[in-house]
Design an enzyme around this catalytic site. Structure first.
Site, PDB file in Angstrom:
ATOM      1  N   GLY C  27       0.835  -1.192   0.000  1.00  0.00           N
ATOM      2  CA  GLY C  27       0.000   0.000   0.000  1.00  0.00           C
ATOM      3  C   GLY C  27       0.862   1.230   0.000  1.00  0.00           C
ATOM      4  O   GLY C  27       2.030   1.187   0.424  1.00  0.00           O
ATOM      5  N   ASN C  28       0.312   2.331  -0.482  1.00  0.00           N
ATOM      6  CA  ASN C  28       1.079   3.573  -0.520  1.00  0.00           C
ATOM      7  C   ASN C  28       0.128   4.757  -0.650  1.00  0.00           C
ATOM      8  O   ASN C  28      -0.968   4.638  -1.183  1.00  0.00           O
ATOM      9  CB  ASN C  28       2.083   3.561  -1.680  1.00  0.00           C
ATOM     10  CG  ASN C  28       1.470   2.997  -2.966  1.00  0.00           C
ATOM     11  OD1 ASN C  28       0.645   3.652  -3.593  1.00  0.00           O
ATOM     12  ND2 ASN C  28       1.857   1.792  -3.349  1.00  0.00           N
ATOM     13  N   SER C  44       9.444   2.652  -2.591  1.00  0.00           N
ATOM     14  CA  SER C  44       8.995   1.277  -2.847  1.00  0.00           C
ATOM     15  C   SER C  44       9.544   0.277  -1.828  1.00  0.00           C
ATOM     16  O   SER C  44      10.748   0.273  -1.536  1.00  0.00           O
ATOM     17  CB  SER C  44       9.460   0.869  -4.254  1.00  0.00           C
ATOM     18  OG  SER C  44       9.012  -0.429  -4.565  1.00  0.00           O
ATOM     19  N   GLY C  45       8.656  -0.559  -1.282  1.00  0.00           N
ATOM     20  CA  GLY C  45       9.091  -1.703  -0.472  1.00  0.00           C
ATOM     21  C   GLY C  45       9.706  -1.382   0.875  1.00  0.00           C
ATOM     22  O   GLY C  45      10.289  -2.256   1.506  1.00  0.00           O
ATOM     23  N   SER C  73       7.461   4.340  -5.148  1.00  0.00           N
ATOM     24  CA  SER C  73       6.550   3.200  -5.265  1.00  0.00           C
ATOM     25  C   SER C  73       6.428   2.760  -6.717  1.00  0.00           C
ATOM     26  O   SER C  73       6.366   3.606  -7.625  1.00  0.00           O
ATOM     27  CB  SER C  73       5.168   3.610  -4.753  1.00  0.00           C
ATOM     28  OG  SER C  73       4.206   2.673  -5.177  1.00  0.00           O
ATOM     29  N   SER C  74       6.385   1.452  -6.942  1.00  0.00           N
ATOM     30  CA  SER C  74       6.237   0.959  -8.317  1.00  0.00           C
ATOM     31  C   SER C  74       4.890   1.375  -8.916  1.00  0.00           C
ATOM     32  O   SER C  74       4.705   1.323 -10.124  1.00  0.00           O
ATOM     33  CB  SER C  74       6.396  -0.570  -8.342  1.00  0.00           C
ATOM     34  OG  SER C  74       5.490  -1.165  -7.448  1.00  0.00           O
ATOM     35  N   ASP C  75       3.961   1.812  -8.070  1.00  0.00           N
ATOM     36  CA  ASP C  75       2.658   2.269  -8.562  1.00  0.00           C
ATOM     37  C   ASP C  75       2.658   3.748  -8.940  1.00  0.00           C
ATOM     38  O   ASP C  75       1.599   4.306  -9.262  1.00  0.00           O
ATOM     39  CB  ASP C  75       1.577   2.029  -7.496  1.00  0.00           C
ATOM     40  CG  ASP C  75       1.425   0.557  -7.169  1.00  0.00           C
ATOM     41  OD1 ASP C  75       1.207  -0.232  -8.101  1.00  0.00           O
ATOM     42  OD2 ASP C  75       1.529   0.186  -5.984  1.00  0.00           O
ATOM     43  N   HIS C  94      -3.466   3.838  -2.227  1.00  0.00           N
ATOM     44  CA  HIS C  94      -3.624   2.519  -2.848  1.00  0.00           C
ATOM     45  C   HIS C  94      -3.381   1.466  -1.778  1.00  0.00           C
ATOM     46  O   HIS C  94      -2.380   1.514  -1.069  1.00  0.00           O
ATOM     47  CB  HIS C  94      -2.615   2.362  -3.984  1.00  0.00           C
ATOM     48  CG  HIS C  94      -2.590   0.984  -4.574  1.00  0.00           C
ATOM     49  ND1 HIS C  94      -3.732   0.311  -4.949  1.00  0.00           N
ATOM     50  CD2 HIS C  94      -1.552   0.151  -4.854  1.00  0.00           C
ATOM     51  CE1 HIS C  94      -3.401  -0.874  -5.440  1.00  0.00           C
ATOM     52  NE2 HIS C  94      -2.091  -0.998  -5.383  1.00  0.00           N
ATOM     53  N   HIS C  96      -4.230  -2.973  -0.646  1.00  0.00           N
ATOM     54  CA  HIS C  96      -4.789  -4.277  -0.976  1.00  0.00           C
ATOM     55  C   HIS C  96      -5.609  -4.720   0.235  1.00  0.00           C
ATOM     56  O   HIS C  96      -5.515  -5.880   0.664  1.00  0.00           O
ATOM     57  CB  HIS C  96      -3.682  -5.292  -1.294  1.00  0.00           C
ATOM     58  CG  HIS C  96      -2.993  -5.047  -2.599  1.00  0.00           C
ATOM     59  ND1 HIS C  96      -2.808  -6.018  -3.548  1.00  0.00           N
ATOM     60  CD2 HIS C  96      -2.453  -3.922  -3.117  1.00  0.00           C
ATOM     61  CE1 HIS C  96      -2.155  -5.509  -4.602  1.00  0.00           C
ATOM     62  NE2 HIS C  96      -1.923  -4.240  -4.349  1.00  0.00           N
ATOM     63  N   ASP C 119     -22.388   8.188   2.969  1.00  0.00           N
ATOM     64  CA  ASP C 119     -21.650   9.314   3.563  1.00  0.00           C
ATOM     65  C   ASP C 119     -20.331   9.588   2.844  1.00  0.00           C
ATOM     66  O   ASP C 119     -19.779  10.675   2.972  1.00  0.00           O
ATOM     67  CB  ASP C 119     -21.355   9.023   5.046  1.00  0.00           C
ATOM     68  CG  ASP C 119     -22.543   9.366   5.940  1.00  0.00           C
ATOM     69  OD1 ASP C 119     -23.356  10.212   5.548  1.00  0.00           O
ATOM     70  OD2 ASP C 119     -22.640   8.792   7.034  1.00  0.00           O
ATOM     71  N   HIS C 168      -7.145  -6.749  -9.255  1.00  0.00           N
ATOM     72  CA  HIS C 168      -6.056  -6.080  -8.567  1.00  0.00           C
ATOM     73  C   HIS C 168      -6.546  -5.619  -7.171  1.00  0.00           C
ATOM     74  O   HIS C 168      -6.610  -6.446  -6.270  1.00  0.00           O
ATOM     75  CB  HIS C 168      -5.547  -4.927  -9.448  1.00  0.00           C
ATOM     76  CG  HIS C 168      -4.325  -4.238  -8.951  1.00  0.00           C
ATOM     77  ND1 HIS C 168      -3.527  -3.451  -9.750  1.00  0.00           N
ATOM     78  CD2 HIS C 168      -3.764  -4.188  -7.728  1.00  0.00           C
ATOM     79  CE1 HIS C 168      -2.522  -2.971  -9.038  1.00  0.00           C
ATOM     80  NE2 HIS C 168      -2.653  -3.408  -7.821  1.00  0.00           N
ATOM     81  N   TYR C 226     -22.601  18.208   8.546  1.00  0.00           N
ATOM     82  CA  TYR C 226     -21.904  17.238   9.391  1.00  0.00           C
ATOM     83  C   TYR C 226     -20.553  17.826   9.800  1.00  0.00           C
ATOM     84  O   TYR C 226     -19.898  18.483   8.988  1.00  0.00           O
ATOM     85  CB  TYR C 226     -21.693  15.943   8.619  1.00  0.00           C
ATOM     86  CG  TYR C 226     -21.006  14.863   9.422  1.00  0.00           C
ATOM     87  CD1 TYR C 226     -21.744  13.916  10.120  1.00  0.00           C
ATOM     88  CD2 TYR C 226     -19.617  14.796   9.483  1.00  0.00           C
ATOM     89  CE1 TYR C 226     -21.118  12.932  10.859  1.00  0.00           C
ATOM     90  CE2 TYR C 226     -18.984  13.817  10.230  1.00  0.00           C
ATOM     91  CZ  TYR C 226     -19.744  12.885  10.919  1.00  0.00           C
ATOM     92  OH  TYR C 226     -19.123  11.907  11.657  1.00  0.00           O
TER      93      TYR C 226
END
Lengths: 229, 229, 229, 229
Positions: C27-28, C44-45, C73-75, C94, C96, C119, C168, C226
């Protein structure tokens, strides 16, 4: 004024979050004073950990702010409506806890499948009907309270301290803020167990009525013998 | 007197809560003394974190309080009945842990689907029948113990240290309080795994009998070789 | 330069892990500067707990590193493509996370089943189509961004700040890094509730459109009421 | 001797428990030395938190203890057999983690349903067949290793660092103890996601082969570009 009640309500809101019942700021606890004319409630959208007693908002039974510098929870009109109609209740908890909300979203009552449920709720936890478009438009949060009260015609709110609002989430109540929180915790636990039970047997039978009555009376009423006196 | 046992029982109750097996105050652990005439048990409805050894209640095998200023767990008559009938057991744990309770509510035995189960329970964990209305009315908690004993006719409680009471929840036992707690933890884990297994395959086969026997004997009996001597 | 943004992005990445949304380094979170020409993103990593502001990588909107000694990040190509096409967004998360990823793997949109969902997300969270073999080979991460943009033709990314990429996992976004993280937390929660709802009733109805609109407008737009002003 | 390896193995065992992969003492990690003739492994039945480097047991590749005062894990013969047959692996983790074990109990391989899986396992995680009664009787733990090796005929253990033993539980491996632990964590996560995916769609398709290959190559082999160099 109401300093003790503010601290009780603050603490119940903090425990609500610590107990894993809320995500982000999706939940609130309120408490009613002894004179039954003032409600102390969480401010809207404020993280639980930071809450101080002075942040608690005091409203009257019409939901008007009478003390406090922050906006009260947007669900305040629901809370005050329940306090006006349910004699004997002194605290209300509203959450979007996972499993109770799943039953509310499935618009399916939560039957009593075992003694865990019976210790807290005397029978199936009912579902309040969806609001109409007009009810949503005019006074949404107040009407949320009204459909709950409508659903409880003929029911004793002290024997059934919980409701699932269709497409929304649960509300629970009790003698005071802490007691309403206990019922929110119990409701989530029995909702999770009920889903797992139905996964094992979609036709799982409700608990025998005589066991339901027995467990409820172990904990409630003049012959209760659970806990310390 | 019984100071060491009180401390063991207190600690097992605290670990019961810390291990995530209980919600609110839904669970209790007891221990039997070496002379097998005194049971130390959790007081009713008291939060686990606050428990001190002196809070533990001592009862005799008829469930009468012989020491302690608090009421014992309302499940005490079940505990003492099991101690009277199951030779060799020295500790009992009662919980309403989520998945084991789901099996109890579905009134479905928990079959041995893998070696995790086999390491602790020699076969399917049985379900005790629902009590009749008369059994609930007369001596509810004592009769809960009696239907467990009835179900164990022909079973060895030391090889099968767990039962699911229909519509209620599990009881586990063991050599002492800590051992009964281990079995409660193992039971909840294998119940969760069994539900997930059935979700993948409703016809999942039971573990081969020769693997069940092998795993059980790795941990129990004269040829056990699991753990340290 | 961009010191404040680096600290915001670092903190959002740490909270991402602390909130239980990520396993290992799956995640990132990134953030866009006010000039909308620089993106700060996780390296990354690298484990989340160790991240220092200086570890954050600064890239331009073509994904080229302009500052920082670690690989981004590779993303990163997915993030920059979304920033180029979605006006108004200032942060992307991002993950998972378990349940949102299950919907992405089932390639099934996540319908709005209740007010919790309403919401945060104005309607069903859409699924972006699987990439073709050529799209995977040529510029995999960039093309992941392109199929998301393709899916959002006619949709307002600020009213629907989330997508599920088929096979994904989810991406969420918001005004800034912290806001995109909130939406990632909300998405995971409503995905979990939706699965439980469907387990209770595979035909559970979507929330009434007028309630969806009402809840969305309680939190967004000129008449939002709210939270605190 | 092997002090560094002992500390690595101890730490991996502690993290195994801290990461929620084990209940009670159901799991163990081992590591192989550089000369590939000594295995350091957890002692049997000892709680993880208390483990000191000196408690780690050193065995040779026949499983004979060559150093250490405690009994090695009862699964030691499985570990050494895998080290003898799988070139390149330097660490092994065995758990009874909930969801991976559910797949093992359902005796069902774990297909690749998404990129999360593809990042760690190149294809479906295979199931090793149940042992025969003779195999259980003669050398149970050694034969557990043999059925795993049998199942890997034609498979590359470095591209598929995990197996599900039918009716038992998973084993994972990797370059070293820490890497095998990472694969155990990844396996449990993708098993949980796979079950949720199948609950949404029992016919959920496997990930496209070209995406599987792409993701695997992002993290493994000469053209890997995930993480830092």
């Amino acid at each position: 004024m109401l300093e003790e009640l503010k601290e009780q309500v603050r603490q119940a809101n903090v425990e609500l979050a610590a107990g894993g019942l809320v995500t982000l700021t999706w939940g609130n606890v309120s408490g009613l004073n002894a004179a039954r004319d003032r409600v102390v409630i969480k401010p809207s959208g404020v993280p639980y950990q930071r809450l101080r007693p002075a942040d608690m908002v005091v409203v009257d039974l019409d939901g008007r702010v009478v003390e406090g510098g922050l906006r009260p929870s947007s669900d305040t009109p629901t809370h005050v409506l329940l306090y006006r109609h349910f004699a004997g209740i002194g605290g209300i908890t509203h959450t979007h806890s996972r499993y109770a909300t799943a039953f509310a979203q499935a618009r399916r009552e939560l039957p009593c499948l075992g003694t865990t449920h019976a210790d807290h709720f005397h029978g199936a936890v009912p579902v309040a009907r969806p609001l109409t478009a007009a009810e949503v438009e005019a006074d949404y949060e107040g009407n949320t309270g009204r459909v709950i009260v409508e659903r409880f015609a003929g029911l004793d709110p002290m024997a059934m301290p919980a409701v699932l609002v269709a497409g929304h989430a649960p509300f629970t109540w009790g003698r005071d803020a802490a007691d309403s929180l206990k019922n929110a915790i119990a409701l989530e636990a029995v909702a999770e167990m009920a889903l797992a039970t139905y996964q094992l047997d979609p036709q799982a039978p409700p608990l025998e009525a005589y066991v339901l009555d027995k467990h409820y009376r172990r904990k409630h009423g003049p012959n209760a013998y659970y806990g310390q006196k």
